[in-house]
Write a protein that holds these residues in place. Structure first.
Motif, PDB file in Angstrom:
ATOM      1  N   ASN B 244       4.306   4.452   4.348  1.00 41.10           N
ATOM      2  CA  ASN B 244       3.573   3.429   3.603  1.00 41.10           C
ATOM      3  C   ASN B 244       3.911   3.471   2.112  1.00 41.10           C
ATOM      4  O   ASN B 244       4.040   2.445   1.464  1.00 41.10           O
ATOM      5  CB  ASN B 244       2.051   3.622   3.732  1.00 41.10           C
ATOM      6  N   LEU B 245       4.011   4.688   1.594  1.00 43.98           N
ATOM      7  CA  LEU B 245       4.199   4.816   0.150  1.00 43.98           C
ATOM      8  C   LEU B 245       5.538   4.260  -0.318  1.00 43.98           C
ATOM      9  O   LEU B 245       5.626   3.678  -1.390  1.00 43.98           O
ATOM     10  CB  LEU B 245       4.058   6.285  -0.285  1.00 43.98           C
ATOM     11  N   VAL B 246       6.598   4.427   0.495  1.00 49.00           N
ATOM     12  CA  VAL B 246       7.907   3.941   0.056  1.00 49.00           C
ATOM     13  C   VAL B 246       8.115   2.469   0.387  1.00 49.00           C
ATOM     14  O   VAL B 246       9.104   1.878  -0.007  1.00 49.00           O
ATOM     15  CB  VAL B 246       9.081   4.740   0.663  1.00 49.00           C
ATOM     16  N   CYS B 247       7.195   1.889   1.127  1.00 47.64           N
ATOM     17  CA  CYS B 247       7.372   0.505   1.562  1.00 47.64           C
ATOM     18  C   CYS B 247       6.690  -0.453   0.598  1.00 47.64           C
ATOM     19  O   CYS B 247       5.477  -0.404   0.420  1.00 47.64           O
ATOM     20  CB  CYS B 247       6.789   0.304   2.956  1.00 47.64           C
ATOM     21  N   PHE B 253      -4.545  -0.416  -0.998  1.00 48.84           N
ATOM     22  CA  PHE B 253      -5.035   0.502  -2.021  1.00 48.84           C
ATOM     23  C   PHE B 253      -6.526   0.682  -1.847  1.00 48.84           C
ATOM     24  O   PHE B 253      -7.152   0.010  -1.019  1.00 48.84           O
ATOM     25  CB  PHE B 253      -4.733  -0.040  -3.425  1.00 48.84           C
ATOM     26  N   TYR B 254      -7.113   1.603  -2.565  1.00 57.13           N
ATOM     27  CA  TYR B 254      -8.568   1.678  -2.608  1.00 57.13           C
ATOM     28  C   TYR B 254      -9.024   1.899  -4.030  1.00 57.13           C
ATOM     29  O   TYR B 254      -8.246   2.292  -4.900  1.00 57.13           O
ATOM     30  CB  TYR B 254      -9.115   2.742  -1.655  1.00 57.13           C
ATOM     31  N   LEU B 255     -10.285   1.603  -4.251  1.00 57.11           N
ATOM     32  CA  LEU B 255     -10.874   1.750  -5.577  1.00 57.11           C
ATOM     33  C   LEU B 255     -11.754   2.988  -5.576  1.00 57.11           C
ATOM     34  O   LEU B 255     -12.472   3.241  -4.618  1.00 57.11           O
ATOM     35  CB  LEU B 255     -11.729   0.520  -5.923  1.00 57.11           C
ATOM     36  N   ALA B 256     -11.681   3.769  -6.635  1.00 56.04           N
ATOM     37  CA  ALA B 256     -12.516   4.958  -6.734  1.00 56.04           C
ATOM     38  C   ALA B 256     -13.082   5.036  -8.144  1.00 56.04           C
ATOM     39  O   ALA B 256     -12.373   4.764  -9.117  1.00 56.04           O
ATOM     40  CB  ALA B 256     -11.701   6.204  -6.422  1.00 56.04           C
ATOM     41  N   ASP B 257     -14.360   5.374  -8.239  1.00 55.72           N
ATOM     42  CA  ASP B 257     -15.017   5.441  -9.548  1.00 55.72           C
ATOM     43  C   ASP B 257     -15.139   6.892 -10.004  1.00 55.72           C
ATOM     44  O   ASP B 257     -15.533   7.757  -9.227  1.00 55.72           O
ATOM     45  CB  ASP B 257     -16.426   4.839  -9.472  1.00 55.72           C
ATOM     46  N   ARG B 258     -14.827   7.131 -11.249  1.00 55.65           N
ATOM     47  CA  ARG B 258     -15.020   8.460 -11.823  1.00 55.65           C
ATOM     48  C   ARG B 258     -16.158   8.383 -12.830  1.00 55.65           C
ATOM     49  O   ARG B 258     -16.083   7.615 -13.796  1.00 55.65           O
ATOM     50  CB  ARG B 258     -13.738   8.911 -12.534  1.00 55.65           C
ATOM     51  N   PRO B 259     -17.241   9.174 -12.606  1.00 60.58           N
ATOM     52  CA  PRO B 259     -18.364   9.113 -13.536  1.00 60.58           C
ATOM     53  C   PRO B 259     -17.946   9.602 -14.920  1.00 60.58           C
ATOM     54  O   PRO B 259     -17.211  10.589 -15.013  1.00 60.58           O
ATOM     55  CB  PRO B 259     -19.403  10.054 -12.934  1.00 60.58           C
ATOM     56  N   TRP B 271      -3.020   3.818  -4.459  1.00 58.20           N
ATOM     57  CA  TRP B 271      -2.371   3.414  -3.208  1.00 58.20           C
ATOM     58  C   TRP B 271      -3.033   4.122  -2.037  1.00 58.20           C
ATOM     59  O   TRP B 271      -3.480   5.256  -2.144  1.00 58.20           O
ATOM     60  CB  TRP B 271      -0.901   3.844  -3.214  1.00 58.20           C
ATOM     61  N   ASP B 272      -3.042   3.434  -0.904  1.00 54.79           N
ATOM     62  CA  ASP B 272      -3.637   4.017   0.296  1.00 54.79           C
ATOM     63  C   ASP B 272      -2.643   3.904   1.460  1.00 54.79           C
ATOM     64  O   ASP B 272      -1.626   3.222   1.345  1.00 54.79           O
ATOM     65  CB  ASP B 272      -4.939   3.279   0.640  1.00 54.79           C
ATOM     66  N   SER B 273      -2.953   4.558   2.546  1.00 48.92           N
ATOM     67  CA  SER B 273      -2.077   4.522   3.711  1.00 48.92           C
ATOM     68  C   SER B 273      -2.876   4.282   4.974  1.00 48.92           C
ATOM     69  O   SER B 273      -3.839   4.990   5.262  1.00 48.92           O
ATOM     70  CB  SER B 273      -1.336   5.862   3.836  1.00 48.92           C
ATOM     71  N   CYS B 274      -2.445   3.288   5.748  1.00 46.40           N
ATOM     72  CA  CYS B 274      -3.150   2.950   6.984  1.00 46.40           C
ATOM     73  C   CYS B 274      -2.907   3.998   8.065  1.00 46.40           C
ATOM     74  O   CYS B 274      -3.491   3.930   9.143  1.00 46.40           O
ATOM     75  CB  CYS B 274      -2.730   1.576   7.483  1.00 46.40           C
ATOM     76  N   GLN B 275      -2.037   4.975   7.792  1.00 45.79           N
ATOM     77  CA  GLN B 275      -1.803   6.026   8.783  1.00 45.79           C
ATOM     78  C   GLN B 275      -2.841   7.147   8.658  1.00 45.79           C
ATOM     79  O   GLN B 275      -2.921   8.027   9.497  1.00 45.79           O
ATOM     80  CB  GLN B 275      -0.380   6.595   8.655  1.00 45.79           C
ATOM     81  N   PHE B 276      -3.620   7.111   7.576  1.00 50.22           N
ATOM     82  CA  PHE B 276      -4.682   8.113   7.407  1.00 50.22           C
ATOM     83  C   PHE B 276      -5.922   7.683   8.182  1.00 50.22           C
ATOM     84  O   PHE B 276      -6.292   6.509   8.165  1.00 50.22           O
ATOM     85  CB  PHE B 276      -5.067   8.264   5.927  1.00 50.22           C
ATOM     86  N   ASN B 277      -6.596   8.636   8.775  1.00 52.01           N
ATOM     87  CA  ASN B 277      -7.783   8.296   9.553  1.00 52.01           C
ATOM     88  C   ASN B 277      -8.890   7.709   8.681  1.00 52.01           C
ATOM     89  O   ASN B 277      -9.645   6.850   9.093  1.00 52.01           O
ATOM     90  CB  ASN B 277      -8.304   9.530  10.301  1.00 52.01           C
ATOM     91  N   ALA B 278      -8.983   8.189   7.446  1.00 48.31           N
ATOM     92  CA  ALA B 278     -10.081   7.739   6.571  1.00 48.31           C
ATOM     93  C   ALA B 278      -9.919   6.287   6.146  1.00 48.31           C
ATOM     94  O   ALA B 278     -10.861   5.671   5.669  1.00 48.31           O
ATOM     95  CB  ALA B 278     -10.147   8.624   5.329  1.00 48.31           C
ATOM     96  N   TYR B 279      -8.729   5.753   6.352  1.00 46.14           N
ATOM     97  CA  TYR B 279      -8.400   4.427   5.808  1.00 46.14           C
ATOM     98  C   TYR B 279      -9.391   3.331   6.197  1.00 46.14           C
ATOM     99  O   TYR B 279      -9.928   2.628   5.351  1.00 46.14           O
ATOM    100  CB  TYR B 279      -6.993   4.051   6.254  1.00 46.14           C
ATOM    101  N   ALA B 280      -9.648   3.183   7.478  1.00 43.57           N
ATOM    102  CA  ALA B 280     -10.462   2.040   7.920  1.00 43.57           C
ATOM    103  C   ALA B 280     -11.888   2.452   8.262  1.00 43.57           C
ATOM    104  O   ALA B 280     -12.657   1.671   8.797  1.00 43.57           O
ATOM    105  CB  ALA B 280      -9.835   1.364   9.128  1.00 43.57           C
TER     106      ALA B 280
END
Ligand SMILES: Cc1cc2nc3c(=O)[nH]c(=O)nc-3n(C[C@H](O)[C@H](O)[C@H](O)COP(=O)(O)OP(=O)(O)OC[C@H]3O[C@@H](n4cnc5c(N)ncnc54)[C@H](O)[C@@H]3O)c2cc1C
Ligand code: SF4
Ligand code: SF4
Ligand code: FES
Lengths: 273, 341
Positions: B244-247, B253-259, B271-280
């Motif tokens: 996913n990363l090279v394609c 992608f996902y959004l993450a907040d840093r306090p 960037w995110d990857s649909c091959q990760f279980n946490a993705y969906a």
């Protein structure tokens, strides 16, 4: 315009609806007009962001109510830490809401359960706002127990209203000796010999398992997939059709939904998972 | 589209003129692969026309792997990127841009960060000369030269000559500005270009014969969701997300907040990857695709079924980067071959 920038909003009221669901009223720094069924991304500063559907009247833009079931990190933080006067962030509204113009002149059957009543309350407000446009509005709500029925005041009003019909059911009334209503899952009260199904529309919103059984019931009652409107829930991040997370087949729930007709969804096995 | 004749010297002049106007990234042959680097004075741009495609995913220039996208309560986060010229881009990357543009510049809501960078990105593409074993653009309905627009200028090398094609208004304006005094190419040269393009396309197709990939891949991907090949590949895949990363057709992608403190935070896009279980994962731990086999299928279905339905073209351009990147040796072509009924 930066689509990831939330608008600050103040929590102005917190209403306990049931042991697991709370309604929050917000006043955003600038009005956020929305159409019924659209959703917003709500940020709790430092905790994160999650999608919710406003449960308030879409005719009111300078305030917004969101009813939230406390299921995890963000939603429990709201319950445990958030107080009146705190600031949160809201961005949106996003997606496709209920197509009221398509509902006009037709009989509308609305089925809901649990926190699924949140978007439906907003829908009912919107329908009542121009009730003469619709042929009939028939609502079936299910709750786990009588104590889990939310929006008690509105429910009372709607039960007494002659502009719409509302019927309630609970999965169990074990600890509620005063409950005189129906006991059983919501699909047991969906049959109605007077319903005009051929020209009607059916709407469902609730937990995935309820949506699945409600959809099967709609189909067996004779509704075609195009007549069935479902409020879909999927993992979301961006809310605007970019990040890929909420995909069902060729659709992004955040952009092509969250309100989607069943004919868009029926061939995808992941729909109710 | 008009074609002009160009000399090697003029190519270097042209790149020099870009350097006066913008940052310029160029392909450089390193020991193992071709990589994108900053232009330096001794660079021979004419020689680089023939280089193989750079490995670096083009998306990192328009969709940063990690960037701040908002601040709360109030943000000064307005993107203001510098001009970038990307030289030596091959057709596969140009095709990546087609998909990224389609998703990110959606009329209803554009991604302002992508949009700002995209507007500042000047693309000079070059026809492919070198075909590697990982190339399969022809198998997904594309070609080893730009066919879908999305470039500003294109250069092709034919027998000691170079041909320049103007692909956008911006490209044309730039040419006028620098006054290179170019002669138009005659029909004979254009004929020659056509023949060369066809020859190289055939070379790509030949290299892929063993996979026997069918023309309408989407039909099989759609109808054969239970293909055994998904299960087979799931045994080898180590879930690194590298594919996913090279394609550059993978835009998730996902959004993450840093306090920052009690009431303020910064929001980042990663960037995110649909091959990760946490993705969906839906709220909590429920995942609609708990099995790796399902996630591999999702990657293929998204590229060859869903995007075909929503965009009318595939989410894979046949660049082969994921093939080179995969530590488990999984070749996306063998997946496609395995799905075929
Ligand atoms: C378009 C859309 C509209 C939505 N509207 C609303 C709304 O109006 N009101 C509302 O309350 N929610 C709504 N949701 C769901 C809401 O977004 C999630 O509940 C929320 O993201 C949970 O975040 P969290 O950090 O609290 O949960 P997490 O920390 O991610 O964990 C959630 C935990 O609770 C469990 N869980 C998650 N969801 C449910 C559920 N529905 N029922 C039972 N258990 C669950 C999980 O298995 C997990 O253990 C909506 C979702 C979408 C996509
Ligand atoms: S899936 Fe692989 S071959 Fe296809 S575009 Fe992406 S990196 Fe290139
Ligand atoms: S690069 Fe290979 S091993 Fe890594 S996730 Fe992709 S297919 Fe699996
Ligand atoms: S939430 Fe990002 S695409 Fe739908």
């Amino acid at each position: 315009m930066n689509p990831y920038q939330p608008i600050p909003a103040e929590v102005v009221e917190i209403i306990a609806e049931s042991p697991t669901i709370t309604t929050y009223r917000f006043i955003p720094e600038q009005p956020i007009p929305f159409l019924t069924g659209q959703f917003v991304e709500l940020t709790v500063p430092g905790v994160g962001e999650a999608p919710f559907t406003p449960s308030s009247d879409p005719a009111v833009a300078d305030q917004m109510e969101i009813s939230i079931m406390h299921v995890g990190k963000l939603t429990q933080h709201l319950r445990d830490k958030t107080e009146v006067g705190d600031m949160v962030g809201i961005r949106g509204p996003y997606g496709q809401g209920y197509p009221l113009d398509e509902f006009a002149g037709r009989e509308i059957l609305i089925v809901g359960g649990g926190v699924g009543l949140a978007p439906l309350r907003s829908l009912i407000y919107a329908l009542l706002g121009e009730i003469e446009r619709f042929k009939a509005v028939k609502i079936k709500f299910g709750a786990r127990t009588p104590g889990d029925i939310i929006y008690k005041a509105e429910v009372e009003d709607w039960l007494n209203s002659d502009e719409l019909e509302l019927e309630l059911t609970v999965d169990s009334d074990e600890d509620y000796p005063d409950w005189e209503g129906n006991v059983g899952v919501v699909t047991t009260i969906m049959d109605d010999p007077d319903l005009e199904i051929d020209s009607g529309v059916a709407v469902a919103c609730g937990p995935p398992i309820m949506m699945k059984f409600a959809t099967q019931k709609f189909l067996s009652m004779g509704y075609s997939p195009e007549q069935i409107y479902l409020s879909m829930e999927k993992n979301m991040s961006c809310g605007i059709g970019k990040c890929g997370h909420c995909g069902i087949g060729p659709y992004y729930v955040c952009k092509d939904g969250p309100v989607m007709t069943y004919d868009m969804l029926e061939k995808y096995s992941e729909v109710f998972e | 589209m008009k074609n002009y004749r160009l000399t090697a010297e003029q190519i270097n002049k042209l790149i020099g003129a870009r350097a006066d106007r913008s940052r310029v990234l160029v392909p450089v042959q390193s020991e193992e692969r071709v990589e994108l680097e900053e232009l330096d004075e001794n660079y021979d741009a004419a020689r680089a026309v023939d280089f193989f495609r750079p490995f670096d995913p083009l998306k990192s220039l328009v969709l940063s792997p990690f960037e701040k996208v908002a601040e709360f309560p109030h943000s000064s986060q307005t993107p203001d990127p510098a001009e970038v010229t990307l030289y030596g881009v091959k057709a596969c990357s140009v095709n990546h841009l087609r998909l990224l543009d389609e998703i990110m510049l959606d009329e209803e809501i554009a991604d302002s960060f992508y949009q700002a960078r995209r507007e500042k990105l000047f693309i000079i593409s070059c026809d492919c000369q070198i075909v590697e074993d990982t190339c399969f653009c022809t198998e997904v309905g594309l070609a080893p030269h730009p066919t879908t627009g999305n470039f500003d200028l294109n250069i092709a090398h034919i027998e000691g000559e170079y041909l320049l094609t103007v692909g956008s208004e911006r490209g044309g304006l730039f040419l006028e500005e620098i006054g290179l005094d170019l002669a138009e190419a005659g029909p004979e040269t254009e004929q020659q270009l056509e023949e060369q393009r066809q020859r190289i396309a055939e070379e790509v197709a030949e290299k892929n014969q063993e996979f026997e990939i069918e023309e309408d891949i989407h039909r099989s991907v759609r109808s054969n969701r239970d293909a055994e090949v998904y299960r087979e590949k799931a045994e080898d895949c180590v879930e690194c997300g590298g594919c996913n990363l090279v394609c550059s057709s993978c835009y998730c992608f996902y959004l993450a907040d840093r306090p920052e403190d009690q009431t303020s935070f910064s929001r980042f896009r990663l960037w995110d990857s649909c091959q990760f279980n946490a993705y969906a994962r839906v709220a909590g731990d429920e995942s609609p695709r708990p099995l790796l086999m399902q996630r591999i299928r999702h990657r293929i279905a998204h590229k060859f079924d869903y995007l075909e339905e929503s965009m009318g073209f595939y989410g894979c351009v046949g660049c082969g980067r994921c093939i080179s990147a995969c530590p488990a040796g999984i070749d996306i072509r063998s997946l496609l071959a395995g799905v075929k009924q």
